[in-house]
Write an enzyme that holds these catalytic residues in place. Structure first.
Site, mmCIF file in Angstrom:
data_model
loop_
_atom_site.group_PDB
_atom_site.id
_atom_site.type_symbol
_atom_site.label_atom_id
_atom_site.label_comp_id
_atom_site.label_asym_id
_atom_site.label_seq_id
_atom_site.Cartn_x
_atom_site.Cartn_y
_atom_site.Cartn_z
ATOM 1 N N THR A 13 -23.497 8.839 5.667
ATOM 2 C CA THR A 13 -23.985 8.188 6.897
ATOM 3 C C THR A 13 -22.861 7.418 7.603
ATOM 4 O O THR A 13 -22.571 7.651 8.778
ATOM 5 C CB THR A 13 -25.141 7.205 6.550
ATOM 6 O OG1 THR A 13 -26.151 7.939 5.854
ATOM 7 C CG2 THR A 13 -25.722 6.569 7.785
ATOM 8 N N ARG A 45 -17.567 14.336 -2.013
ATOM 9 C CA ARG A 45 -17.848 14.988 -3.296
ATOM 10 C C ARG A 45 -18.216 16.461 -3.120
ATOM 11 O O ARG A 45 -17.733 17.318 -3.841
ATOM 12 C CB ARG A 45 -19.000 14.242 -3.973
ATOM 13 C CG ARG A 45 -19.383 14.832 -5.290
ATOM 14 C CD ARG A 45 -20.058 13.861 -6.161
ATOM 15 N NE ARG A 45 -21.229 13.229 -5.537
ATOM 16 C CZ ARG A 45 -21.898 12.238 -6.095
ATOM 17 N NH1 ARG A 45 -21.490 11.746 -7.239
ATOM 18 N NH2 ARG A 45 -22.944 11.715 -5.519
ATOM 19 N N VAL A 132 -21.378 -6.680 5.836
ATOM 20 C CA VAL A 132 -22.436 -7.658 6.116
ATOM 21 C C VAL A 132 -23.030 -7.407 7.503
ATOM 22 O O VAL A 132 -22.314 -7.409 8.503
ATOM 23 C CB VAL A 132 -21.898 -9.109 6.042
ATOM 24 C CG1 VAL A 132 -23.024 -10.097 6.316
ATOM 25 C CG2 VAL A 132 -21.276 -9.387 4.679
ATOM 26 N N GLY A 134 -24.205 -4.786 9.055
ATOM 27 C CA GLY A 134 -23.882 -3.548 9.780
ATOM 28 C C GLY A 134 -22.915 -3.756 10.931
ATOM 29 O O GLY A 134 -21.761 -4.129 10.723
ATOM 30 N N ILE A 136 -22.897 -6.001 13.361
ATOM 31 C CA ILE A 136 -22.676 -7.353 13.910
ATOM 32 C C ILE A 136 -21.353 -7.907 13.375
ATOM 33 O O ILE A 136 -21.152 -7.922 12.157
ATOM 34 C CB ILE A 136 -23.809 -8.325 13.480
ATOM 35 C CG1 ILE A 136 -25.181 -7.757 13.818
ATOM 36 C CG2 ILE A 136 -23.613 -9.689 14.118
ATOM 37 C CD1 ILE A 136 -26.340 -8.611 13.288
ATOM 38 N N GLY A 187 -31.373 6.936 7.088
ATOM 39 C CA GLY A 187 -30.037 6.583 6.573
ATOM 40 C C GLY A 187 -29.822 5.086 6.454
ATOM 41 O O GLY A 187 -28.696 4.629 6.292
ATOM 42 N N LYS A 205 -24.692 -9.539 0.431
ATOM 43 C CA LYS A 205 -24.195 -9.960 1.755
ATOM 44 C C LYS A 205 -24.160 -11.480 1.871
ATOM 45 O O LYS A 205 -23.219 -12.060 2.419
ATOM 46 C CB LYS A 205 -25.088 -9.360 2.843
ATOM 47 C CG LYS A 205 -25.007 -7.840 2.915
ATOM 48 C CD LYS A 205 -26.140 -7.272 3.737
ATOM 49 C CE LYS A 205 -26.049 -5.762 3.857
ATOM 50 N NZ LYS A 205 -27.276 -5.157 4.379
ATOM 51 N N GLY A 302 -27.185 1.872 9.884
ATOM 52 C CA GLY A 302 -27.151 3.092 10.684
ATOM 53 C C GLY A 302 -25.730 3.581 10.871
ATOM 54 O O GLY A 302 -24.772 2.834 10.702
HETATM 55 P P1 NDP Z 1 -24.032 7.904 1.797
HETATM 56 O O1 NDP Z 1 -24.631 8.210 0.482
HETATM 57 O O2 NDP Z 1 -24.674 8.434 3.022
HETATM 58 O O3 NDP Z 1 -22.501 8.386 1.799
HETATM 59 C C1 NDP Z 1 -21.657 8.319 0.685
HETATM 60 C C2 NDP Z 1 -20.838 9.602 0.658
HETATM 61 O O4 NDP Z 1 -19.864 9.519 -0.368
HETATM 62 C C3 NDP Z 1 -21.722 10.830 0.360
HETATM 63 O O5 NDP Z 1 -21.356 11.888 1.193
HETATM 64 C C4 NDP Z 1 -21.380 11.098 -1.107
HETATM 65 O O6 NDP Z 1 -21.573 12.435 -1.492
HETATM 66 C C5 NDP Z 1 -19.906 10.734 -1.113
HETATM 67 N N1 NDP Z 1 -19.372 10.539 -2.455
HETATM 68 C C6 NDP Z 1 -20.005 10.106 -3.560
HETATM 69 N N2 NDP Z 1 -19.151 10.079 -4.599
HETATM 70 C C7 NDP Z 1 -17.957 10.516 -4.138
HETATM 71 C C8 NDP Z 1 -16.677 10.733 -4.744
HETATM 72 N N3 NDP Z 1 -16.464 10.462 -6.022
HETATM 73 N N4 NDP Z 1 -15.696 11.209 -3.965
HETATM 74 C C9 NDP Z 1 -15.906 11.469 -2.665
HETATM 75 N N5 NDP Z 1 -17.088 11.298 -2.048
HETATM 76 C C10 NDP Z 1 -18.091 10.814 -2.779
HETATM 77 O O7 NDP Z 1 -23.887 6.333 1.883
HETATM 78 P P2 NDP Z 1 -23.716 5.444 3.192
HETATM 79 O O8 NDP Z 1 -22.785 6.099 4.134
HETATM 80 O O9 NDP Z 1 -25.053 5.013 3.657
HETATM 81 O O10 NDP Z 1 -23.051 4.133 2.567
HETATM 82 C C11 NDP Z 1 -21.663 4.070 2.285
HETATM 83 C C12 NDP Z 1 -21.293 2.615 2.073
HETATM 84 O O11 NDP Z 1 -21.567 1.891 3.260
HETATM 85 C C13 NDP Z 1 -22.082 1.906 0.966
HETATM 86 O O12 NDP Z 1 -21.248 0.970 0.347
HETATM 87 C C14 NDP Z 1 -23.189 1.202 1.733
HETATM 88 O O13 NDP Z 1 -23.675 0.075 1.051
HETATM 89 C C15 NDP Z 1 -22.433 0.795 2.969
HETATM 90 N N6 NDP Z 1 -23.232 0.538 4.156
HETATM 91 C C16 NDP Z 1 -24.162 1.453 4.568
HETATM 92 C C17 NDP Z 1 -24.861 1.240 5.732
HETATM 93 C C18 NDP Z 1 -25.875 2.213 6.239
HETATM 94 O O14 NDP Z 1 -26.499 1.934 7.278
HETATM 95 N N7 NDP Z 1 -26.072 3.358 5.598
HETATM 96 C C19 NDP Z 1 -24.633 0.040 6.540
HETATM 97 C C20 NDP Z 1 -23.620 -0.860 5.997
HETATM 98 C C21 NDP Z 1 -22.960 -0.601 4.857
HETATM 99 P P3 NDP Z 1 -23.008 12.879 -2.088
HETATM 100 O O15 NDP Z 1 -23.966 12.749 -0.965
HETATM 101 O O16 NDP Z 1 -22.784 14.282 -2.520
HETATM 102 O O17 NDP Z 1 -23.305 11.944 -3.207
HETATM 103 N N1 HSE Z 2 -29.243 -0.695 3.210
HETATM 104 C C1 HSE Z 2 -28.653 -1.641 4.082
HETATM 105 C C2 HSE Z 2 -29.722 -2.215 4.997
HETATM 106 C C3 HSE Z 2 -27.566 -0.993 4.879
HETATM 107 O O1 HSE Z 2 -30.808 -1.643 5.089
HETATM 108 O O2 HSE Z 2 -29.474 -3.240 5.619
HETATM 109 C C4 HSE Z 2 -26.772 -1.955 5.708
HETATM 110 O O3 HSE Z 2 -26.005 -2.789 4.905
#
Ligand code: NDP
Ligand code: HSE
Length: 435
Positions: A13, A45, A132, A134, A136, A187, A205, A302
């Site tokens: 995401t 991955r 923290v 997203g 903001i 997501g 956070k 998001g």
């Molecule tokens: P996702 O699961 O959507 O993305 C993580 C990606 O990393 C996936 O494509 C996953 O593959 C891949 N991955 C996992 N293991 C490995 C590896 N060993 N090597 C390479 N790639 C790998 O997570 P998000 O994008 O939602 O979140 C990512 C980070 O951002 C987290 O720390 C989350 O807390 C943070 N975050 C997320 C927000 C959100 O709105 N989603 C907002 C703010 C922070 P696979 O799918 O095959 O496991």
């Molecule tokens: N899972 C978290 C949330 C993502 O819903 O706020 C953003 O950090």
């Protein structure tokens, strides 16, 4: 001037959003950064899995270690999440002399102290704005914009998934599990959604914000954490009748005896701006002694919204590439040798007012017993509401004045021991969040 080469780890995401924003706004971003930013490599991955971004010009690998060991790359952007492989990758990237940008609040809250020390030793920066709230820019606001203040307290809706669930329950009467499934599909939710629901994500956070606000080391394990899974439609409706909204808040307060650090469902007056922050939106109120209360609002989760914060961090690092490490903004706002060991207060020493929902048998004297117990513990009742018989039980709703938590614990224990009170009492803390 040569472009700055970055490597992205994880194309889910946030990773896809980061590629999209960097690509879509590349000219505007270069004008701001003073250099072009090139996504030189990216790792995910499963490269066969469809991505929500165009990767045709990126050198892809399924081995993230190839990226962090690539000598061409100056900035590693960790968007995998968790404290397993992500920690190894970030540590190795720093060891290799690379700057790191991450959205990983779990990693920063739990291992930030050691990672920052390592980064300082290696003369590199770890940037974590996206960790923290997203999109903001709350880290930058507190670390730089409020640098002249003594921060007194902060309170925030800092989990988009949880706020989305509470909003849909209140506005549309929707079922908890159904709304959670939608948040996952959009997501918003963490890989393990109990992190969102049980307040763990918010505690990560809040831990980070409290350190930046008060100049204390990160102490995630001392954060009191309570989720929203026990909040029922009944409580949402009763709170509304009394002029309140239930929000899942992270609260950090500087008291004379220490720092309160707590995440829990909270009743707040519906007239407060923050009570009207709905859906996936986040908001944080920060009260500084000089500026007074300030409010920061925006999308808390998001793809593109979080990418906005990730890209801002990349730009910050690019701008600072030529500055002395000693002259960069400190990771936790205060100089590392100026952090204080102010204690985090245990929850039973926190003082708040309460919402209590007590299901009682419909017999004479029950209300008198309850009020006597509260009075014996020095608890003043602010408001009381007795509802109609509900399946043989009468719900009594009480709002109390502020009391130290240990007195309320004792009172609840005694009331639950009454024969006339067959169910566990629902207790929700209240905050006025006034200036
Ligand atoms: P996702 O699961 O959507 O993305 C993580 C990606 O990393 C996936 O494509 C996953 O593959 C891949 N991955 C996992 N293991 C490995 C590896 N060993 N090597 C390479 N790639 C790998 O997570 P998000 O994008 O939602 O979140 C990512 C980070 O951002 C987290 O720390 C989350 O807390 C943070 N975050 C997320 C927000 C959100 O709105 N989603 C907002 C703010 C922070 P696979 O799918 O095959 O496991
Ligand atoms: N899972 C978290 C949330 C993502 O819903 O706020 C953003 O950090």
């Amino acid at each position: 001037m040569q472009s700055v080469k970055i490597g992205i780890l994880g194309l889910g995401t946030v990773g896809s959003g980061t590629v999209n924003v960097l690509t879509r706004n590349s000219r505007e971003i270069s004008r701001r950064a003073g250099r072009d930013i090139e996504i030189y490599r990216a790792a995910d991955r499963d490269l066969d899995k469809p991505k929500s971004c165009d990767t045709s010009n990126i050198n892809l690998t399924d081995d993230a270690f190839e990226v962090i060991n690539d000598p061409e790359i100056q900035i590693v952007v960790e968007l995998i999440g968790g404290t397993g492989i992500a920690k190894d990758l970030v540590t190795q990237a720093i060891e290799n002399g690379k700057h790191v940008v991450t959205a990983n609040k779990a990693l920063i809250a739990m291992h930030g102290n050691e990672l920052f020390a390592l980064a300082q030793e290696k003369g590199v920066t770890i940037a974590f704005e996206a960790a923290v709230a997203g999109g903001i820019p709350i880290i930058k606001a507190m670390r730089e914009g409020l640098a002249g203040n003594r921060i007194e307290w902060l309170a925030g809706i800092i989990n988009g998934t949880g706020n989305f669930i509470l909003t849909e329950m209140r506005e549309k009467g929707r079922d908890f599990a159904d709304v959670l499934a939608e948040a996952q599909a959009l997501g918003y939710a963490e890989a393990d959604p109990t992190f969102d629901i049980e307040g763990i994500d918010a505690a990560h956070k809040l831990t980070i914000m409290a350190s930046i606000a008060f100049g204390i080391p990160l102490q995630y394990y001392k954060c009191y954490t309570e989720g929203i899974s026990k909040i029922s439609q009944e409580d949402v409706q009763y709170a509304a009748e009394l002029g309140y909204r239930i929000k899942h808040l992270g609260i950090a307060k500087k008291m004379d005896s220490g720092v309160e650090l707590r995440v829990h469902p909270t009743l707040i007056p519906e007239r407060r701006l923050i009570a009207n922050v709905n859906g996936v939106m986040n908001a944080v109120v920060v009260k500084g002694d000089a500026v007074g209360p300030t409010l920061y609002y925006g999308a808390g989760a998001g793809s593109d919204a979080t990418a906005s914060a990730v890209v801002a961090d990349i730009v910050d690092i690019v701008r600072a590439l030529t500055t002395d490490p000693e002259n960069r903004v400190p990771h936790l706002a205060f100089q590392p040798d100026a952090l204080k060991d102010t204690p985090i207060l245990p929850m039973n020493e926190v003082v708040t007012s309460y919402y209590l929902r007590i299901h009682t048998l419909d017999v004479p004297g029950v209300l008198a017993d309850i009020t006597r117990i509260l009075s014996d513990e020095g608890i003043n009742i602010e408001a009381i509401l007795q509802k109609e018989d509900h399946g043989g039980l009468v719900p009594i709703i009480m709002l109390t004045q502020a009391v130290v938590e240990k007195n309320m614990d004792r009172a609840i224990e005694q009331i639950e021991a009454l024969d006339t009170v067959p169910d566990a009492i629902m207790r929700i803390r209240m905050e006025s969040l006034g200036g």
